[in-house]
Motif scaffolding. Structure first.
Motif, PDB file in Angstrom:
ATOM      1  N   PHE A 180     -12.222  -4.751  11.019  1.00 46.79           N
ATOM      2  CA  PHE A 180     -11.295  -3.899  10.563  1.00 46.79           C
ATOM      3  C   PHE A 180     -10.985  -4.063   9.142  1.00 46.79           C
ATOM      4  CE2 PHE A 180      -8.888  -1.204  13.841  1.00 46.79           C
ATOM      5  CZ  PHE A 180     -10.155  -1.114  14.511  1.00 46.79           C
ATOM      6  N   VAL A 181     -10.390  -5.005   8.477  1.00 46.64           N
ATOM      7  CA  VAL A 181     -10.089  -5.360   6.995  1.00 46.64           C
ATOM      8  C   VAL A 181     -11.202  -4.741   6.301  1.00 46.64           C
ATOM      9  CG1 VAL A 181      -9.173  -6.654   5.354  1.00 46.64           C
ATOM     10  CG2 VAL A 181      -8.487  -6.663   7.666  1.00 46.64           C
ATOM     11  N   SER A 182     -12.455  -5.315   6.430  1.00 42.31           N
ATOM     12  CA  SER A 182     -13.530  -5.021   5.231  1.00 42.31           C
ATOM     13  C   SER A 182     -14.065  -3.703   5.479  1.00 42.31           C
ATOM     14  CB  SER A 182     -14.551  -6.313   5.638  1.00 42.31           C
ATOM     15  OG  SER A 182     -15.224  -5.859   7.032  1.00 42.31           O
ATOM     16  N   ASP A 226     -11.783   2.988   2.050  1.00 42.09           N
ATOM     17  CA  ASP A 226     -10.868   3.390   1.084  1.00 42.09           C
ATOM     18  C   ASP A 226     -11.411   3.556  -0.120  1.00 42.09           C
ATOM     19  OD1 ASP A 226      -8.836   3.144   2.960  1.00 42.09           O
ATOM     20  OD2 ASP A 226      -8.188   1.256   2.327  1.00 42.09           O
ATOM     21  N   LYS A 227     -12.563   2.503  -0.337  1.00 44.81           N
ATOM     22  CA  LYS A 227     -13.180   2.608  -1.793  1.00 44.81           C
ATOM     23  C   LYS A 227     -13.925   3.832  -2.128  1.00 44.81           C
ATOM     24  CE  LYS A 227     -16.836   0.471  -4.494  1.00 44.81           C
ATOM     25  NZ  LYS A 227     -16.083   0.653  -5.717  1.00 44.81           N
ATOM     26  N   TYR A 228     -14.423   4.705  -0.907  1.00 41.66           N
ATOM     27  CA  TYR A 228     -15.305   5.603  -1.094  1.00 41.66           C
ATOM     28  C   TYR A 228     -14.340   6.796  -0.542  1.00 41.66           C
ATOM     29  CZ  TYR A 228     -19.367   2.955  -2.021  1.00 41.66           C
ATOM     30  OH  TYR A 228     -20.470   2.085  -2.380  1.00 41.66           O
ATOM     31  N   SER A 229     -13.156   6.626  -0.606  1.00 40.57           N
ATOM     32  CA  SER A 229     -12.203   7.743  -0.303  1.00 40.57           C
ATOM     33  C   SER A 229     -12.578   8.592   0.971  1.00 40.57           C
ATOM     34  CB  SER A 229     -12.153   8.737  -1.357  1.00 40.57           C
ATOM     35  OG  SER A 229     -11.812   8.100  -2.652  1.00 40.57           O
ATOM     36  N   ILE A 230     -12.753   8.113   2.066  1.00 41.82           N
ATOM     37  CA  ILE A 230     -13.394   8.514   3.255  1.00 41.82           C
ATOM     38  C   ILE A 230     -11.945   8.532   4.100  1.00 41.82           C
ATOM     39  CG2 ILE A 230     -14.832   8.428   5.354  1.00 41.82           C
ATOM     40  CD1 ILE A 230     -16.694   6.941   3.745  1.00 41.82           C
TER      41      ILE A 230
END
Length: 793
Positions: free
Chosen positions: A73-75, A81-85
Motif C-alpha cells: 500500500f505505502v510504496s 502520488d509521484k505521477y499525480s494519479i
C-alpha cells in the motif's frame, strides 16, 4: 482439525458468500474499472501505463480501483502520488471490497491472472496484456510446471481482449496455453502500453536531469530471478550477485554508473554502500521510464530485452550460468541466435560496456517489436472502454471439429491412466479436439505425470476446489456427509456446481464432456452440470466397491447414472451392478478399454530397471538373476488394495508351494493402503514371494514370468491380464464380473475367488492345462474404438 484451520475455512466461506451475493444479485456498474498487476503485488509496466491513461480527463466519470496487497500500500501510494494519479482508489487484494468490485466491475485489466475464486460474470469485459514477450519456456512447454497452468489458462480464455505486441509472442502464448479452437475473444495486435515510453526520449532525459546524471553514462542491470516461490535460495543468490558486482564496481569508470534492479527477495539484503559506481534501482520511478534514461541494458534470460530493444540502444546478455540455468528452464530461442553480445565473465562484460553497439538488430526489431509505437495505452483504452476501433483486431481460426473434454483424476500409475493412454493410442486424435483435465493439486507431488499425455491432446488443469457459500456448505454436508437428499440440497448443489463449471471452464464451448475416471464425487457432480452431452465411465463393480472399500458416494452415483446421457461400462459383466444403482438401463452402453498390445511388446524388450521411487524386498540384481533362471515365476500386477486379493493369493501360493518347490510369486503394485501389510506378510513367509512397489515399466519383469494370475475379488476388466496375454503368457483369473466375460469369450481359464480356487489354478498350470488366450488385439481394438465413437452419436 485445528482451530486455526476451522477459522480459516469459515473466513473463506464468508468471503465466498459475500462475493456470490454480488455475483448473483448486483448488476454490473458500467462506470467501474478494476485494475490488477501481478495479483496485487506490483504496479509496473502495462498496468501502470493503463492507469496513467485512465487518469486523463476523458475517463474522469469512471470509478477506477486498483487491487493492491496490503504490504504494498505505502510504496504504491507513493508511486501514484509521484505521477499525480488522483482518480484511483486502492483496495486490498482478497478483501471484502475486492470481491465486491470483482463482481461489479464492467471492465477488468490484468497483466497475469485474477485469483482462483474468480468467476467471470456475463457482460464483464476483461483485457489481459500479459507481462512480457517470452524468452523462457512457459505453460505446457515446461514439463514440471505444466500441471499448474490452469488458473493462467482459464484467465486467458476468459479474456475478451488479449494484447500481443508481436506475432512471435502471440504464437508462443497460443501454443503454450493451448488457446487454439478454445479462445472466442479478440486478439489486439497492439504495442505494449509500457513500451510507448521508449518513443519519448524526453521522459528519460528528465529523469537523468532529476538524478543529476547528465554527464554520466548510465547502465541498468536487470537479471532474471533464479529461485522459485517454493525454493527461494536467497543466500546463494545474494552471494553470487555480490561475487559479480564487486569486481565490476572496480572496473567501472568515474563517468559511469550502474543501477541494479534485483528481485525483492535478494535486493533487500544487498549492501550498496560499499560500491562506488553501483546503485540500487530507485523504486519511486516507473521501471520503463527509468530504463528510457539508460544507455545500455544488461540482462540475461529476462524478456525485458524485447522491450528495451525499442530504444535502439545496446543490450548485453550476461549469461555467466547459462549451462546451469538451462538445465532447469528451457528457452524458446538459443541466446546465440539473438543479435546481442553474450558474455560469461565480468571482464568481457566490462569490455562490451566500453564498446559501441556493433550489431544489426533490424530483423529482431521487425519480428519482436512489430506493433510497439507511441500511444498504445490510449488506443487500448479507447478500443476496450469507448468502443472505438483503434487497434488491429484478430480472431483465432477454428478447425470446426467437436471439442471433447475428458477428466482423468491424478494421472497416477494405475489402470485408469493406462486405459486412457491406450485409448489415445488407438483412436484418431485428429477426428476431434481432445482436452484432458485433472485436479492440479493431485499432481503437485508428481508433476511429470502430465508428460504422459500425447502432444496432440491438450490439457486444461482444474486449478481450485469448490468455493462454497454458507448455504452451499450446509447443503454439501447434508448431501455428502449425512446422505440427505431434498429440495434444499438439490437447489444449492445445483447452484454450486453450475458456478464451479463457469469458474473452471468459463466461456469455453465444449461439445462433449466425459468423466472418464468414473470416480471422485466432486468431479462427477461437476461434470453432471455440464450443459451438453455428457458421459461417465464405470470401470468396476461399484456396488462391490462401496461394500469393500467404502470409497464411493451412493447418492452421487445414483444421480449421475440417471442424469448423464451415457453411462459407459467397460465390460458387459458390470452392467447388472450399474443398473442396480441407477435403475435406468437405456443410457448404459458397453465401451471396452483399448489395449496397447504393440506398446506392451515394445516395453517388454527394454532392459529391466528400477526407478528412483521403486521399492522391493530384494535387490534389482537379485531380481534379474531370479528371472534369468529356469524356475517358474508367477506374477500379478495391481495396486495394493483389498479388492486385488493379494493376501488371498499369497496364502494360496503357500499352500501350493508345499507341493511344488522352487517357484516364485512376484506381486507388483503402484500404491495402495495394503502395501505395508502385504510386504510384511511376504517378508515373514517362508516361500519365495517378491514385492515390488512403483516401477514405471513392469513389462520386462512380466515378459520373463511363466504365469499371470488375476486374483481380484472384483474388477473392471484388469488390463494387466491383457498385457500378459499380449506377451504370450498363460493367464488365469478369478471368476468375477469384469474379467469373466472376456476370459470366457477367448477360451481363458477361470477359478473360484478363494484360496482353494487359486491353488487349484496354479496346480492346473503346472500340469499344462492353462494356456495363453492369444487374443487378436487388432480386431479387439477396432471394436473398442467403434464403441467409443458411439458416445458421440
Amino acid at each position: 482439525m485445528k482451530l486455526k484451520d476451522i477459522y480459516k475455512r469459515i473466513k473463506v466461506t464468508i468471503l465466498n458468500s459475500y462475493y456470490s451475493y454480488y455475483y448473483y444479485n448486483i448488476e454490473l456498474n458500467k462506470k467501474l474499472i478494476l485494475v490488477e498487476s501481478k495479483s496485487g503485488g506490483d504496479l509496473a509496466g502495462n498496468m501502470f501505463h493503463i492507469l496513467l491513461e485512465l487518469s486523463k480527463p476523458e475517463y474522469e466519470d469512471y470509478n477506477v480501483y486498483l487491487s493492491v496487497l496490503e504490504s504494498k500500500f505505502v510504496s504504491i501510494q507513493n508511486q501514484l502520488d509521484k505521477y499525480s494519479i488522483k482518480n484511483v482508489k486502492m483496495i486490498r487484494t482478497n478483501s471484502y471490497n475486492y470481491y465486491k468490485y470483482l463482481a461489479m466491475a464492467k471492465y477488468l485489466f490484468t497483466d497475469t491472472a485474477f485469483n482462483r475464486s474468480y468467476v467471470k460474470k456475463e457482460g464483464q469485459i476483461i483485457t489481459n496484456t500479459w507481462h512480457g514477450t517470452p524468452l523462457k519456456k512457459m505453460g505446457r512447454d515446461v514439463d514440471d510446471r505444466a500441471y499448474a497452468i490452469g488458473n493462467v489458462q482459464r484467465n486467458l480464455l476468459f479474456a475478451d481482449y488479449l494484447i500481443y505486441p508481436n506475432d512471435y509472442m502471440k504464437e508462443k502464448m497460443i501454443d503454450a496455453y493451448m488457446l487454439k479452437n478454445l479462445y472466442d475473444g479478440t486478439i489486439l495486435n497492439e504495442g505494449y502500453p509500457r513500451n510507448s515510453v521508449f518513443f519519448h526520449k524526453e521522459i528519460g532525459e528528465d529523469i537523468k536531469r532529476e538524478l543529476g546524471l547528465e554527464d554520466k553514462q548510465v547502465f541498468i542491470y536487470m537479471p532474471t530471478w533464479r529461485g522459485t516461490l517454493v525454493k527461494k535460495n536467497t543466500e546463494h543468490l545474494l552471494a553470487v550477485t555480490e561475487y559479480q558486482l564487486r569486481p565490476l564496481d572496480k572496473e567501472l569508470k568515474d563517468n559511469q554508473v550502474l543501477y541494479v534492479k534485483l528481485h525483492p527477495f535478494v535486493s533487500k539484503d544487498v549492501d550498496y554502500s560499499k560500491y562506488e559506481h553501483i546503485k540500487p534501482y530507485p523504486d519511486q520511478y516507473d521501471t520503463y521510464e527509468f530504463m528510457n534514461m539508460c544507455d545500455c541494458l544488461i540482462t540475461d534470460y529476462s524478456s525485458v530485452f524485447y522491450d528495451f530493444a525499442n530504444t535502439r540502444k545496446k543490450i548485453i546478455l550476461f549469461a555467466y550460468d547459462e549451462t546451469e540455468y538451462l538445465r532447469e528452464r528451457g528457452l524458446y530461442v538459443p541466446l546465440n541466435s539473438l543479435p546481442f553480445p553474450v558474455v560469461k565473465s565480468v571482464k568481457d562484460l566490462v569490455y562490451e560496456l566500453n564498446s559501441p553497439k556493433n550489431y544489426d538488430d533490424t530483423q529482431f526489431l521487425n519480428e519482436c517489436c512489430t506493433y510497439d509505437s507511441p500511444g498504445a495505452a490510449g488506443r487500448i483504452c479507447k478500443h476496450v472502454i469507448k468502443g472505438e476501433k483503434e487497434c488491429r483486431e484478430e480472431k483465432l481460426p477454428k478447425n470446426g471439429k467437436d471439442i471433447v473434454i475428458i477428466f482423468d483424476s491424478a494421472l497416477a500409475k494405475n489402470g485408469l491412466t493406462t486405459s486412457l493412454l491406450n485409448l489415445f493410442n488407438n483412436i484418431d486424435l485428429k477426428k476431434r479436439n481432445y482436452i484432458v483435465t485433472f485436479n492440479e493439486q493431485a499432481l503437485r507431488k508428481a508433476p511429470l505425470r502430465v508428460a504422459q499425455i500425447p502432444e496432440e491432446v491438450d490439457i486444461y488443469p482444474m486449478s481450485s476446489g469448490e468455493s462454497f457459500t454458507l448455504l452451499e456448505a450446509i447443503a454439501y454436508i447434508l448431501y455428502f456427509k449425512l446422505n440427505k437428499e431434498n429440495g434444499f440440497t438439490e437447489k444449492y448443489l445445483e447452484r454450486l456446481y453450475k458456478r464451479e463449471w463457469k469458474k473452471q471452464f468459463g466461456v469455453v464451448h465444449f461439445d462433449y464432456a466425459i468423466q472418464f475416471a468414473g470416480y471422485e464425487k466432486k468431479v462427477i457432480n461437476l461434470f453432471q452440470r455440464f450443459e451438453g452431452h455428457k458421459s461417465i465411465y464405470v470401470h468396476s463393480d461399484m456396488v462391490a466397491e462401496m461394500k469393500t472399500r467404502d470409497n464411493q458416494h451412493y447418492l452421487t452415483l445414483k444421480n449421475a447414472y440417471q442424469k448423464y446421457d451415457k453411462v459407459a461400462v467397460i465390460t458387459r459383466d458390470i452392467v447388472p451392478p450399474t443398473l442396480e444403482i441407477s435403475g435406468r438401463e437405456d443410457n448404459i452402453v458397453v465401451v471396452s478399454n483399448c489395449h496397447a498390445h504393440k506398446e506392451v511388446i515394445c516395453k517388454s524388450k527394454e532392459p529391466l530397471a528400477f526407478d528412483a521411487d521403486t521399492k522391493c524386498n530384494i535387490t534389482e540384481q537379485e531380481l534379474k538373476e531370479i528371472l534369468a533362471t529356469d524356475k517358474k515365476k508367477f506374477i500379478t500386477i495391481g495396486r495394493f488394495s483389498p479388492e486385488k486379493g493379494h493376501m488371498m493369493l499369497m496364502k494360496a501360493f503357500e499352500k501350493f508351494s508345499a507341493k511344488y518347490r522352487d517357484v516364485y510369486l512376484i506381486i507388483i503394485g503402484g500404491h495402495g493402503v495394503l502395501y505395508n501389510q502385504t510386504l510384511e506378510y511376504a517378508n515373514n513367509s517362508e516361500e519365495n514371494i517378491i514385492i515390488i512397489k512403483s516401477i514405471k515399466n513392469p513389462m520386462p519383469v512380466l515378459k520373463q514370468c511363466n504365469f499371470f494370475i488375476l486374483s481380484s475379488y472384483y474388477e473392471g476388466l484388469g488390463l494387466t491380464l491383457l498385457e500378459a496375454d499380449a506377451l504370450g503368457i498363460p493367464t488365469m483369473s478369478t471368476d468375477i464380473p469384469g474379467p469373466q466375460g472376456f476370459v470366457r469369450d477367448h477360451g481363458g481359464y477361470l477359478v473360484e475367488a478363494s484360496e482353494d480356487g487359486l491353488e487349484k489354478g496354479m496346480i492346473a498350470f503346472m500340469k499344462g492345462v492353462v494356456k495363453a488366450m492369444n487374443v487378436d488385439y487388432d480386431k479387439y481394438n477396432r471394436k473398442a474404438v467403434e464403441q467409443f465413437d458411439s458416445l458421440f452419436k
